[in-house]
Structure formats: C-alpha cells, structure tokens
Design a protein around this motif. Structure first.
Motif, PDB file in Angstrom:
ATOM      1  N   ASN A  87       0.878  -1.302  -0.271  1.00 43.53           N
ATOM      2  CA  ASN A  87       0.006  -0.142  -0.034  1.00 43.53           C
ATOM      3  C   ASN A  87       0.963   1.284  -0.212  1.00 43.53           C
ATOM      4  OD1 ASN A  87      -2.745  -1.270   0.334  1.00 43.53           O
ATOM      5  ND2 ASN A  87      -1.608  -2.066   2.445  1.00 43.53           N
TER       6      ASN A  87
ATOM      7  N   VAL B 171     -10.903   1.603   8.837  1.00 39.65           N
ATOM      8  CA  VAL B 171     -10.968   1.341   7.623  1.00 39.65           C
ATOM      9  C   VAL B 171     -12.326   0.876   7.321  1.00 39.65           C
ATOM     10  CG1 VAL B 171      -8.363   1.064   7.120  1.00 39.65           C
ATOM     11  CG2 VAL B 171      -9.912  -0.877   7.161  1.00 39.65           C
ATOM     12  N   GLU B 172     -12.520   1.436   6.089  1.00 43.59           N
ATOM     13  CA  GLU B 172     -14.250   0.783   5.731  1.00 43.59           C
ATOM     14  C   GLU B 172     -13.902  -0.088   4.693  1.00 43.59           C
ATOM     15  OE1 GLU B 172     -17.559   2.676   2.773  1.00 43.59           O
ATOM     16  OE2 GLU B 172     -16.840   4.063   4.235  1.00 43.59           O
TER      17      GLU B 172
ATOM     18  N   ARG C  15     -14.646  -2.922   1.900  1.00 44.30           N
ATOM     19  CA  ARG C  15     -15.326  -2.928   0.805  1.00 44.30           C
ATOM     20  C   ARG C  15     -15.445  -4.118   0.169  1.00 44.30           C
ATOM     21  NH1 ARG C  15     -11.997   2.035  -2.259  1.00 44.30           N
ATOM     22  NH2 ARG C  15     -12.986   3.720  -0.895  1.00 44.30           N
TER      23      ARG C  15
ATOM     24  N   GLN D 242     -10.168  -5.688   1.266  1.00 47.18           N
ATOM     25  CA  GLN D 242      -9.881  -4.337   0.442  1.00 47.18           C
ATOM     26  C   GLN D 242     -10.895  -3.316   1.062  1.00 47.18           C
ATOM     27  OE1 GLN D 242     -10.057  -4.570  -3.838  1.00 47.18           O
ATOM     28  NE2 GLN D 242      -9.309  -6.754  -3.757  1.00 47.18           N
ATOM     29  N   ALA D 243     -10.211  -2.159   1.221  1.00 47.00           N
ATOM     30  CA  ALA D 243     -10.896  -1.298   2.173  1.00 47.00           C
ATOM     31  C   ALA D 243     -10.647   0.089   1.835  1.00 47.00           C
ATOM     32  CB  ALA D 243     -10.305  -1.567   3.692  1.00 47.00           C
ATOM     33  N   GLY D 244     -11.429   1.045   2.045  1.00 44.69           N
ATOM     34  CA  GLY D 244     -11.474   2.557   1.602  1.00 44.69           C
ATOM     35  C   GLY D 244     -10.694   3.161   3.009  1.00 44.69           C
TER      36      GLY D 244
ATOM     37  N   GLN E  28      -9.622   8.878   0.762  1.00 46.88           N
ATOM     38  CA  GLN E  28      -9.884   8.789  -0.447  1.00 46.88           C
ATOM     39  C   GLN E  28      -9.023   7.531  -1.185  1.00 46.88           C
ATOM     40  OE1 GLN E  28      -8.605  12.637  -1.860  1.00 46.88           O
ATOM     41  NE2 GLN E  28      -6.347  11.955  -2.054  1.00 46.88           N
ATOM     42  N   ASP E  29      -8.282   6.901  -0.188  1.00 48.22           N
ATOM     43  CA  ASP E  29      -7.485   5.900  -0.652  1.00 48.22           C
ATOM     44  C   ASP E  29      -7.847   4.492  -0.548  1.00 48.22           C
ATOM     45  OD1 ASP E  29      -4.802   7.336  -1.195  1.00 48.22           O
ATOM     46  OD2 ASP E  29      -4.946   8.070   1.110  1.00 48.22           O
ATOM     47  N   ARG E  30      -7.340   3.494  -0.957  1.00 48.92           N
ATOM     48  CA  ARG E  30      -7.667   2.310  -0.772  1.00 48.92           C
ATOM     49  C   ARG E  30      -6.333   1.570  -0.095  1.00 48.92           C
ATOM     50  NH1 ARG E  30      -7.948  -2.654  -4.397  1.00 48.92           N
ATOM     51  NH2 ARG E  30      -5.800  -2.230  -4.637  1.00 48.92           N
TER      52      ARG E  30
END
Ligand code: ADP
Ligand code: MG
Length: 358
Positions: free
Chosen positions: A240, A299-300, A302, A314-316, A319-321
């Motif tokens: 990342n 993190v959110e 996804r 995989q998370a938001g 504005q990043d991943r």
C-alpha cells in the motif's frame, strides 16, 4: 571470483537508448535473476551477454575475459529461450546433441554427455521422441538438456517458463532450482514475474527503463526497497502506498494522507521534516487486527476474500484504498468498519519527488 561482469554497459537501437550504464558482477555459481516490467531491457541485456546483440558502450566479461568481440559460440555460455526453439524434425537425442556434433565432439563422448543430461532431467525414456510428441514441460526440459550437455560456464535463461501453465511453471521452477543446486553453474535468469524472482534468486537485479533500480537478496528487496518502484514491484499483493505528509497533531507527529486521514509514524529520530510530500508504504501483511493498540486506524471494508488460509480485505481509507491480509478468518461485511494497526517497524517512507526511500 566474478564469473560475469558488466561494466557501464549501454545499448542503443539507432537513436533510441534502451540500456543505460548498467554495471554489476555475478559471482561464480551464483543464481541471479533479472526482473522488471515488459520492455525494460531484460532480453537485450541477456542477449548482449550471449553475444547475440552488439554492445554499444561498456564491457562484458565472462570468466575474467572481455567478450565484447567474441562470437556467441566462443563465449562458453548456453541460452534457454521462452519458445524452446527445438528442431521439429529431430528427435530428442539429436536436439540435445546438435551443438556437440557441430563442435566436432566424438560420438561416444556425445552419447555419454546426452545420456548424463537426460538422466538429470528424467528424459531417458523420451530420447527417441520428436518435439510434437512431447508436452510443454517436456519440451522445456529438452531445451535445458541442450544447454546442459555443453557444460557451459554460464546458463542464460530468458523467461523460460512463461509459455507454461501456472501449475507446470511451479514444478519447473523447482526443477531448475534443483538443477542449479546439483550443477552450481553460474546462472542469469530473466523473468517479469516477481514471484519467480523472489523464490529462485540468490540475488535479484531489478530493472526499469534500461536502468538498475536495485540489486539485492530477495528478502533485502522485500524488507528495504530503495525506491517506490521496487516497493511496488516486489511483493504480492503489492505494498500500500499512500500520498501525504508529516504534520504535528496534539504534541506528536503523524502522517496525514492527502485525503486527510491520519497514520502513525515509525519510532525514528531521523524522520523527514513536516510538509515534504511523502509516500507512506505498508505491506498488506503488516497490519494487526484490533482497536486496542494506540496506533490503530479505522478503515471501511469494501470487499472480503477468503482463500481458506487467509483473508484479504480491500478497504477504503479516506480517498485511498488499502489492502490488508490476515491469517485469521474474518467475516467483515462490506460497508462495516474495521480497526487495524500498522506494524510500525515495517512502515516505509519515500520522498514523493525523487521516489527514493527516506
Ligand atoms: P524486455 O525483455 O525487458 O521485455 P527488451 O530487451 O526486449 O525488453 O526491449 C527493451 C527495449 O528495446 C524495448 O523498448 C524494445 O522495444 C526495444 N528493442 C528491443 N529490440 C529492439 C530492436 N532490435 N530494435 C529496436 N528496438 C528494440
Ligand atoms: Mg524479453
């Protein structure tokens, strides 16, 4: 002793420079992998070592002897190509013995050498067959056999496994490594596949745009990439990389991403100054689960993928991943919030402008 030396080697095709000032030495018996994206100059470099391509500037030595002016056949090398290049009208024995016959080696000696190579590669029962009667893996073994019979000082491999399916590739990888352990022939192996590079190499040379990005043992490159390019290229899933800068926040320094989210910094005395554009690097496997650590971030989620052995999230993150990999089984639903903490000893910082590690 240096078995193969490259000294400020450059190459131009007409007005186009494709190799820039490449220097490195390969020790006797070493297995060196040259890796890099398609078009970065791997084949051109290898072909210059082989003598199949003229060297524009600089020098190449093999066994202590400058070979710039030598024909391929006089360089004591053997090359294995991606497309095998077997003669379709010759059986396996004749394919393997072809170069020895050309060199005028006596017949009994040819038979001894071919049979020895065939035994090493498990090709004994196939010596009478023609290439069309062989599987892809068997053809690749014949191509290697043809190199072995010549007992060269150096093996050169140019993406020898890229025509094989995934399973066979892993099996042939093990075979080539086994072969190297037995013969200890100095080897330069070219691939665009960083996993091949990581698993096979004593040392890796990472190339980009005709230049060396970094040379080192596989785990050196993994633990301490010198540049953003190497950081992103070595490792799967890849590291990342988040753009941002260091700011003061409540009496301590933290990393704030361009999207306004905050990450903890490694405990270093020599951190760069505030307001220098930086990139924060953390590998997916270097997060721990849980909100209890003071350095935890939220993190959110996804997407959650479970392979059985591990869970990939995989998370938001603003504005990043972010991608994170855990050994635990984790049923985090898309849309939920997950707390995890970066392992601060394994955080990398890069200068955004130069791309170099800081
Ligand atoms: P790789 O093997 O890493 O994919 P190559 O060594 O084949 O890369 O190519 C490096 C660069 O040199 C590419 O940009 C390619 O287009 C160029 N190139 C290779 N061979 C020739 C040639 N014979 N004439 C002109 N350009 C070439
Ligand atoms: Mg190539």
């Amino acid at each position: 002793m240096v078995a193969v030396g490259l000294e400020r080697v450059s190459k131009s095709f007409g007005p186009v420079d494709v190799i820039h000032d490449v220097s490195f030495g390969i020790e006797e018996g070493e297995f060196v992998v040259m890796v890099g994206p398609s078009g970065c100059g791997k084949s051109t470099l290898l072909r210059m070592v082989a003598g199949l391509e003229h060297i524009s500037r600089g020098g190449i030595s093999i066994g202590g002897r400058i070979v710039n002016g030598l024909e391929p056949k006089d360089r004591d090398i053997a090359m294995v190509f991606q497309n095998y290049a077997l003669y379709p009208h010759m059986n396996v024995f004749d394919n393997m013995s072809f170069s020895l016959r050309l060199a005028g080696v006596a017949k009994p000696e040819i038979r001894t050498r071919v049979e020895r190579a065939a035994d090493i590669l498990g090709l004994r029962p196939l010596l009478e067959r023609y290439p069309r009667q062989l599987s892809g893996g068997q053809r690749q073994r014949v191509a290697m056999g043809r190199a072995i019979v010549r007992d060269p000082k150096v093996f050169l491999f140019d993406e020898p496994l890229s025509n094989l399916d995934a399973k066979l590739r892993v099996a042939m990888r093990a075979e080539i490594m086994g072969l190297h352990q037995r013969l200890r022939t100095t080897t330069i192996y070219v691939t665009h596949d960083q996993v091949e590079a990581m698993t096979m190499a004593d040392r890796i040379v990472v190339l980009q745009g005709g230049r060396i990005e970094q040379i080192g043992a596989p785990l050196e490159l993994y633990d301490r990439p010198d540049s953003l390019f190497v950081a992103g290229f070595i490792g799967s899933p890849s590291m990342n990389l988040l753009d941002g800068r260091i700011v003061d926040a409540g009496g301590r320094r933290v990393f704030r991403t361009d999207g306004g989210r905050v990450l903890p910094l490694p405990p270093r005395a020599d951190l760069p100054g505030n307001d220098v554009p930086l990139v924060y690097g953390i590998r997916p496997e270097h997060f721990r689960l849980g909100a209890d650590a003071p350095e935890a971030i939220e993190v959110e989620v996804r997407l959650t993928e479970m392979t059985g052995a591990e869970t990939q999230i995989q998370a938001g993150f603003g504005q990043d991943r972010l991608v994170a990999v855990f050994r635990d089984r984790l049923g985090a639903a898309a849309g939920s919030t997950l707390a995890m903490a970066p392992d601060l000893d394994r955080v990398h910082l890069f200068d955004r402008a130069s791309g170099l590690r800081v």
